[in-house]
Scaffold this motif. Structure first.
Motif: not given
Length: 101
Positions: A9-17, A19, A76
């Motif tokens: 959860r810390r490693a995921v780029d939320k905006k990229l995910a 999109e 996200v």
């Protein structure tokens, strides 16, 4: 006992995910409607998930509605899922409460 936030959860780029999920769902919807993805109106990500579930929800490939919404929300965040814009501090300062004596 110590509970920690999962590392993914810390490693995921939320905006990229958000999109990437949006792009995938828009492609599937455009394919279903036999049009170009650019011809579709911009929908909130949450609306796209709801629509995808309504269209393809009978199949086991998408999973259950609550599970799907929960997973996308965790990936996200609520703000990106529903296009919620944070309120500016200036707006809050302008709308002060009126005290009546």
């Amino acid at each position: 006992m110590v509970f920690k936030t999962p590392d993914w959860r810390r490693a995921v780029d939320k905006k990229l995910a958000a999109e990437k999920i949006r792009t995938r769902l828009e492609k599937r919807l455009a394919n279903f409607l036999q049009c170009e993805a650019g011809a579709l109106p911009r929908l909130k990500l949450g609306e796209l998930v709801h629509l995808a579930f309504a269209i393809w929800g009978e199949e086991e490939t998408l999973g259950g509605f609550n599970t799907t919404m929960n997973a996308v929300g965790q990936l996200v965040g609520r703000e990106l899922l529903w296009d919620i814009e944070p309120k500016a501090a200036e707006e809050e300062a302008e709308t002060q409460k009126v005290v009546v004596n």
